[in-house]
Design a protein around this motif. Structure first.
Motif, short mmCIF file in Angstrom:
data_model
loop_
_atom_site.label_atom_id
_atom_site.label_comp_id
_atom_site.label_asym_id
_atom_site.label_seq_id
_atom_site.Cartn_x
_atom_site.Cartn_y
_atom_site.Cartn_z
N HIS A 273 0.81 -1.22 0.00
CA HIS A 273 0.00 0.00 0.00
C HIS A 273 0.85 1.28 0.00
O HIS A 273 0.36 2.34 -0.40
CB HIS A 273 -0.96 -0.01 1.20
CG HIS A 273 -1.79 1.24 1.30
ND1 HIS A 273 -2.66 1.62 0.32
CD2 HIS A 273 -1.85 2.21 2.25
CE1 HIS A 273 -3.24 2.76 0.66
NE2 HIS A 273 -2.75 3.14 1.83
N SER A 274 2.10 1.20 0.42
CA SER A 274 2.96 2.39 0.42
C SER A 274 2.98 3.08 -0.95
O SER A 274 3.22 4.29 -1.02
CB SER A 274 4.40 2.03 0.79
OG SER A 274 4.45 1.32 2.00
N VAL A 275 2.76 2.34 -2.02
CA VAL A 275 2.81 2.94 -3.35
C VAL A 275 1.77 4.06 -3.52
O VAL A 275 1.92 4.91 -4.39
CB VAL A 275 2.59 1.93 -4.50
CG1 VAL A 275 3.71 0.93 -4.58
CG2 VAL A 275 1.25 1.23 -4.38
N THR B 6 4.07 10.66 -7.17
CA THR B 6 4.03 9.27 -6.70
C THR B 6 5.23 8.98 -5.80
O THR B 6 5.97 8.03 -6.01
CB THR B 6 4.06 8.28 -7.88
OG1 THR B 6 5.27 8.51 -8.63
CG2 THR B 6 2.89 8.46 -8.81
N THR B 7 5.40 9.83 -4.78
CA THR B 7 6.58 9.69 -3.93
C THR B 7 6.62 8.32 -3.24
O THR B 7 7.68 7.69 -3.18
CB THR B 7 6.59 10.80 -2.87
OG1 THR B 7 6.38 12.04 -3.54
CG2 THR B 7 7.93 10.85 -2.15
N GLY B 8 5.49 7.88 -2.73
CA GLY B 8 5.47 6.59 -2.03
C GLY B 8 5.93 5.47 -2.94
O GLY B 8 6.73 4.61 -2.55
N GLN B 9 5.46 5.49 -4.16
CA GLN B 9 5.85 4.48 -5.14
C GLN B 9 7.37 4.52 -5.37
O GLN B 9 8.04 3.50 -5.37
CB GLN B 9 5.11 4.74 -6.45
CG GLN B 9 5.41 3.73 -7.53
CD GLN B 9 5.12 4.27 -8.92
OE1 GLN B 9 5.32 5.44 -9.21
NE2 GLN B 9 4.64 3.41 -9.80
N GLN B 10 7.89 5.72 -5.54
CA GLN B 10 9.31 5.84 -5.83
C GLN B 10 10.15 5.37 -4.64
O GLN B 10 11.19 4.74 -4.82
CB GLN B 10 9.65 7.29 -6.20
CG GLN B 10 8.98 7.73 -7.49
CD GLN B 10 9.37 6.86 -8.66
OE1 GLN B 10 10.54 6.72 -9.00
NE2 GLN B 10 8.39 6.21 -9.29
N ALA C 147 2.82 13.92 4.77
CA ALA C 147 4.23 13.65 4.43
C ALA C 147 5.06 13.22 5.63
O ALA C 147 6.28 13.13 5.54
CB ALA C 147 4.88 14.84 3.74
N ASN C 148 4.41 12.95 6.77
CA ASN C 148 5.15 12.38 7.90
C ASN C 148 5.04 10.85 7.94
O ASN C 148 5.81 10.20 8.62
CB ASN C 148 4.62 12.94 9.23
CG ASN C 148 5.56 13.96 9.83
OD1 ASN C 148 6.63 14.24 9.28
ND2 ASN C 148 5.17 14.53 10.96
N SER C 149 4.08 10.30 7.20
CA SER C 149 3.87 8.84 7.29
C SER C 149 5.02 8.09 6.62
O SER C 149 5.51 7.10 7.15
CB SER C 149 2.54 8.45 6.67
OG SER C 149 2.47 8.89 5.34
N LEU C 150 5.44 8.58 5.45
CA LEU C 150 6.53 7.89 4.78
C LEU C 150 7.77 7.92 5.65
O LEU C 150 8.53 6.96 5.75
CB LEU C 150 6.81 8.54 3.42
CG LEU C 150 5.67 8.48 2.41
CD1 LEU C 150 6.07 9.14 1.10
CD2 LEU C 150 5.26 7.05 2.15
N LEU C 151 7.95 9.05 6.33
CA LEU C 151 9.11 9.19 7.21
C LEU C 151 9.03 8.20 8.37
O LEU C 151 10.01 7.50 8.65
CB LEU C 151 9.18 10.63 7.74
CG LEU C 151 10.28 10.89 8.75
CD1 LEU C 151 11.65 10.67 8.11
CD2 LEU C 151 10.18 12.30 9.32
#
Lengths: 251, 252, 661
Positions: C41-43, C131-135, C417-421
């Motif tokens: 799901h991170s994508v 698509t930052t999560g995907q990358q 944008a804190n979740s990816l971190l």
């Protein structure tokens, strides 16, 4: 999809070289020879004495004398054989889906393989019919000179072409297959060798290759109609200079 | 209005069972897509001729066309089920929908196929940047906006399999690794650090199944749901392998 | 002695980060994931990843401010040391990702470009296209593939985690998982188990989450004794495209560029929206918040849209809840700027949003809550002790929690944008802890544990599965799921009222009873997705209970948890003196509320009962930044803040005086 097995065959070891050679030989010398051949044949349409210009052109080729056979074998037949055999392998390894995905490039992909097979069959027939190789098996119709040095290049060709109603259509299909295969092969080779990369440059190359193919097709069809309509009853002119004994076996 | 439409699905209970097809009648509603239809079938697996069946097995995950899971062949064209809107699909096919699993991979069940081969290809072309380690070594190399714009589209490849499904060169008889893997090799060869392993990747691309097995049908670029310039990558791979082989032949 | 082994469950950003970092340390990892890890799901994350950077530093930004924004945004419900540690590491995390080849957008000088996100004044967010999560996940996936090629990682994709294996001493010794193709069930011995299993959006039926985000894995760990923290904190995104299968995000930028939100004044007006005259349109955000208009903060936009549809019954459509988000009046140039997101709408809805107003509705988006995890405070720095055996450890020894499955980084609300971190940070940071733990194991490896432990666990799961498959009943699992989702979405998302939540709790009880009569339409033993879904449904019912019961018990407003019946009355006086008096009362109520409720909800599974859950409350470590009121949009916000500062100072003086005496 099938992964290569552990034992590396000779072909696998030189995979890249073999494939690139296939691409290169298709262009030079095989493709180049096709251009020369069709343009030479097109001289049948030249004004003046019927078949005169054509006879002159082929006399120039046959001026090679005893070297002609090795030149033919090394620069035409062997490359052609290599290109064909590997070509068959490529055809057998492909799985055409032109029915399903009817994009232009995909139709050309399938056409490239179909014309490859047609061209091979046609060339086989053509060599049997015209080249002296075919003589022992009832072919080899082409004669550069007849008795007493008569210039029979055009005449013998025309007779062979006009022998039956289906021969000219077979030639038309065969020649057009060769031409398409070369022109489209030229377009793909520009991609294969990494010369045209962006879709825009590939599009431009497509137009150029199409024009090239069109010119060759016109030359080929012109020549065919020339031989188709050649008056086979008119007596052949006599050649004055004297290669007759050497090259009487034709081209 | 109780309009409905028919979906015919090619099914297969397991890899060794025969294929068969089953039709389902789905009540029409606006805004449906293929994954919703499969969800509806899962909820009530009753065929058009009123026989109860089992839910159709299918892959799906993000439903936003970014995970690459739900690739299948709908009306003869490979695509993502999530972005296949029923309104559009019905328009293509005059009221009936035909769904099949991808044909280039072993079927696991129904529409689920095993795409492991694609991930293995990524291993073969070493599709990664070989960094020294994950400790702090400062920021990465500078990358021009232009390079980023070239790399980003290639980096959007979700290994969905559309390109290889439509590729006439990717099949049981041919060793071709497929457009996706070729494109990934080109992506990492363009990376300032990834470049260090460039020759290793080119060696793979020059070998069996490599770039020489591309037949330039260019279907890949047309069916790619992410609009990845796959044919650019393929042509670049052609150029780079040629130059690499020349360099190798002449001793670098 | 057997080889030491770590099992990582979940191959999203957190799981992959942990896997690659462990493999680098030479530790063998079995990575178990329901989907090929590249499809996690991170994508779906679009926006970006936050960190302080050279650019923001020169504007006065620093790690402390990032930390402050995060805890303020989370309404102080996080333990502060882990959050501080995360913000301190953030710049280095981004540097690492950069080195891994992530295609971050670039400035003309070749540096990483940054954008500004909600909840902060600084441009902290690095991004890669839309698509930052995907990358990011691809970069980590590639690294893990590298270790896989080296033999340090074994990936088990299309394997479903069924539960941890816990021995008699309470130590986690491995997991049981099932091959989703062959349905083979087996145990994986492990000296450490890391759960990186994401959120639980599917409890709400449709959400912005992927089909795998059932919360099933978390529920299975919960049943095995792991505690669950702050379950009731579920973030809702105000604008999503309501699809028939899922709800897809519509970026805030549509409103940022001038998009207007409205509904027809006549309920479910069937006319073509373009033909409805302005006088018959209700631009409710503009009317209710003249100052901010359509650009009110996320939570307010969410609540108002919800209110208009649910309470006023003004939803655009009769069958489903939605309002219009209208960009049709924007000039073509402005519409062009929105092309990227408008295309998503067009692709999935089939309508051209340049010509027809978009239909949108808030959607469940992120679980701030999750499995409880520990940390060890570093008294010198205020952060965590790196490599401490307690970091990210659940209350079950040997089982670690990272990523969205972990409760500890976002408190009452998560900043964009804190979740990816948090995912990547917790994944990287758990590795030294596990290294130390494996080194400390003197009695060999988990593989040396008696085989009866593993066989017993597999047998137990086989029995459960056989029971489920063999169940003779007439309940349809998909219908139960739909009813669960409808009730949870209606009563336990945006606006929460105790009587509504109670209604949902009795619905859950009813569905639980019906679940016992659930019947599978596929009883086969090969790629049985019906079984997988039905099993997860049982878990979703448990998670629903944790969420709803937690929400019912928390009688306050905090972060995304909004209970109008327990809202502190906002000051409304015009007279400054009166306003100050009201502000003082407000602050006293605020203090009282914090004394009672500034606590993490801890849910514990009580076995034996009928799926009953026991709740307790845990104090929050707010030692670094004292809690302060979030006064956005309140009248007299400045006075409230002033009064609050005075109250804090007075309390401080009292403390000092006591120490002095």
């Amino acid at each position: 999809m099938a992964h290569p097995t552990e034992s590396v065959s000779l072909q696998d070891k030189n995979y890249f070289l073999v494939r690139r050679l296939h691409s290169l030989l298709g262009l030079v010398p095989v493709g180049a020879f096709l251009c020369v051949h069709l343009l030479t044949n097109a001289t049948i349409l030249a004004p003046g004495e019927a078949g005169g210009e054509f006879q002159k052109s082929i006399e120039r080729i046959h001026a090679l004398g005893p070297l002609l056979v090795p030149v033919e074998v090394v620069f035409i037949f062997l490359p052609l054989l290599f290109h064909s055999l590997l070509g068959f392998q490529i055809v057998f390894n492909s799985q055409s889906n032109a029915q399903q995905y009817r994009y232009g490039s995909n139709l050309r992909y399938t056409a490239q393989r179909t014309t490859g097979i047609l061209a091979f069959l046609f060339i086989f027939y053509h060599i049997w019919q015209m080249h002296w190789f075919g003589k022992p098996v009832g072919g080899g119709a082409f004669e550069l000179h007849g008795a007493a040095g008569a210039a029979t290049g055009a005449m013998t060709t025309a007779v062979a072409i006009q022998q039956a109603w289906w021969i000219a259509p077979v030639y038309a299909i065969g020649v057009l297959s060769c031409v398409f295969h070369l022109a489209n092969g030229l377009w793909t080779s520009l991609i294969t060798w990494g010369i045209t990369i962006r879709p825009e440059s590939q599009r431009v190359a497509g137009y150029v290759c199409a024009a090239f193919g069109l010119v060759l097709a016109i030359a080929g069809m012109g020549a065919l109609s020339g031989f188709r309509t050649f008056d086979v009853k008119s007596p052949p002119p006599v050649v004055t200079d004297g290669h007759a004994d050497v090259t009487s076996h034709g081209h | 209005m109780s309009k409905s439409f028919t979906v015919t699905i090619q099914r297969q209970d397991d890899p060794h069972s025969p294929k068969y097809s089953e039709s389902f009648e789905i009540p029409y509603e606006p805004g449906l897509n293929m994954t919703t239809v499969l969800q509806r079938i899962a909820a009530t697996p009753v065929t058009s001729d009123n026989k109860s069946s089992t839910p159709v097995a299918y892959d799906s995950c993000c439903l936003e066309e970014i995970c690459g899971a739900c690739t299948m062949v709908i009306n003869g064209r490979v695509r993502q089920a999530c972005s296949a809107l029923i309104d559009n699909v019905l328009e293509e096919s005059a009221g009936a929908i035909d769904v099949k699993p991808m044909s280039k991979f072993p079927v696991v069940r129904d529409l689920v196929v095993n795409r492991k081969a694609m991930f293995e290809s990524l291993k073969r072309v070493k599709a990664w940047v070989k960094v020294d380690g994950y400790h702090d070594l400062g920021s990465g190399p500078r990358v021009s906006p232009h390079e980023q714009e070239d790399a980003y589209p290639l980096s959007k490849c979700m290994t969905c399999g559309c390109c290889v499904e439509a590729c006439p060169q990717f099949n049981d008889k041919s060793p071709f690794i497929g457009p996706a893997a070729v494109s990934q090799a080109i992506l990492f060869n363009a990376n300032p650090t990834g470049k260090i392993d460039r020759d290793e990747r080119l060696e793979v691309l020059a070998g069996p199944g490599g770039i020489a097995d591309c037949g330039n049908s260019q279907n890949c670029v047309k069916v790619c749901p992410k609009d990845i310039p796959l044919t650019d990558s393929i042509a670049k791979a052609g150029r780079d392998t040629t130059l690499y082989k020349f360099r190798q032949f002449f001793g670098r | 002695m057997g080889k030491q082994n770590v099992v990582v469950v979940g191959g999203g950003l957190a799981g992959l980060a942990a896997t690659m970092r462990l493999a680098e340390a030479g530790i063998h990892v079995d990575l178990i994931s329901m989907v090929p890890v590249k499809r996690s799901h991170s994508v779906c994350a679009q926006g970006g990843i936050n960190s302080v950077n050279e650019y923001t530093r020169q504007q006065g930004d620093n790690e402390w401010l990032h930390f402050d924004d995060t805890v303020y945004g989370g309404d102080f419900l996080q333990h502060q040391p882990p959050v501080k540690e995360m913000c301190d590491w953030a710049p280095r995390v981004i540097d690492l990702l950069d080195r891994l080849g992530v295609t971050f957008n670039r400035t003309s000088e070749g540096l990483r470009d940054q954008r500004r996100f909600g909840g902060t004044m600084y441009k902290r967010t690095a991004f890669a296209g839309a698509t930052t999560g995907q990358q990011l996940i691809y970069a980590l996936d590639e690294q893990v593939r590298r270790w896989e090629a080296d033999g340090l990682v074994n990936k088990y994709e299309y394997w479903e985690f069924l539960g941890p294996i816990v021995d008699d001493q309470g130590q986690c010794r491995g997991v049981v998982a099932q091959d989703m193709f062959s349905m083979e069930m087996r145990s994986f011995a492990a000296d450490a188990v890391v759960l990186a299993t994401g959120g639980c959006g599917l409890v709400f039926g449709r959400s912005t989450m992927s089909m795998i985000c059932t919360g099933g894995a978390a529920a299975r760990a919960f049943r095995a004794g792991a505690n669950y923290g702050n379950g009731e904190f579920i973030q809702v995104h105000p604008t999503a495209i309501p699809g028939t299968d899922k709800l897809r995000l519509m970026s805030e930028s549509a409103r940022g560029e001038g998009g207007r939100v409205w509904v027809p004044k006549k309920p479910q007006d069937s006319r073509d929206p373009m033909s409805i005259p302005a006088s018959e349109r209700y631009y409710f955000l503009e009317e209710r918040y003249p100052k901010y208009g359509n650009l009110v903060p996320r939570d307010i936009a969410t609540r108002e849209i919800f209110d208009v549809c649910v309470n006023m019954n003004l939803s655009v459509e009769p069958g489903r809840l939605c309002v219009y988000l209208d960009v049709t009046e924007l000039p073509p140039d402005t519409q062009k700027k929105l092309d990227g997101i408008l295309e998503i709408y067009e692709k999935f809805q089939g309508d051209n949003p340049r010509k027809v107003p978009m239909k949108i509705f808030p959607a469940v988006h992120y679980s701030m809550g999750g499995l409880w995890a520990d940390y060890e405070r570093n008294d010198k720095t205020g952060g965590m002790v790196m490599g401490s055996l307690r970091n990210q450890l659940s209350n079950v020894p040997g089982m670690y929690i990272i990523g969205e499955a972990d409760y500890q980084y976002h408190g009452g609300n998560r900043l964009g944008a804190n979740s990816l971190l948090s995912c990547i940070f917790s994944g990287l940071f758990v590795a030294p802890t596990i290294e130390n733990q494996l080194a400390s194991l003197k009695d060999g490896s988990a593989a040396d544990a008696p085989s009866s432990l593993f066989e017993g666990a597999v047998k137990e799961h086989k029995q459960k599965t056989d029971d489920l498959v063999g169940n003779q009943g007439d309940e349809n699992p998909y219908h139960i799921h739909q009813e669960l989702g409808d009730s949870m979405t209606r009563n336990v998302t945006v606006v929460r009222r105790n009587k509504d939540i109670e209604e949902t709790l009795s619905k859950i009880a009813e569905l639980n009873a019906r679940y016992k009569n659930v019947s599978l339409s596929d009883k086969g033993n090969w790629t049985n997705q019906n079984l997988s879904f039905t099993r997860a449904l049982g878990d979703m019912l448990l998670m629903a209970k944790v969420i709803a019961q937690g929400a019912l018990q928390r009688d306050e407003c905090r972060g995304v948890h909004y209970k109008p019946d327990f809202q502190i009355t906002a000051p409304d006086a015009d007279n400054p003196k009166e306003l100050r008096k009201q502000a003082t009362t407000w602050c006293q109520s605020f203090k009282k509320k914090n004394d009672q409720w500034l606590k993490s909800t801890i849910a514990k599974y009580k076995p034996g009962g009928s799926g009953d859950v026991e709740f307790s409350y845990e104090d929050v470590d707010t030692s670094l930044i004292p809690p302060r009121p979030r006064t956005y949009g309140l009248k007299g916000a400045e006075i409230i803040e002033e009064v609050w500062r005075e109250m804090l100072a007075a309390a401080d003086n009292d403390k000092k005086a006591k120490v002095g005496a």
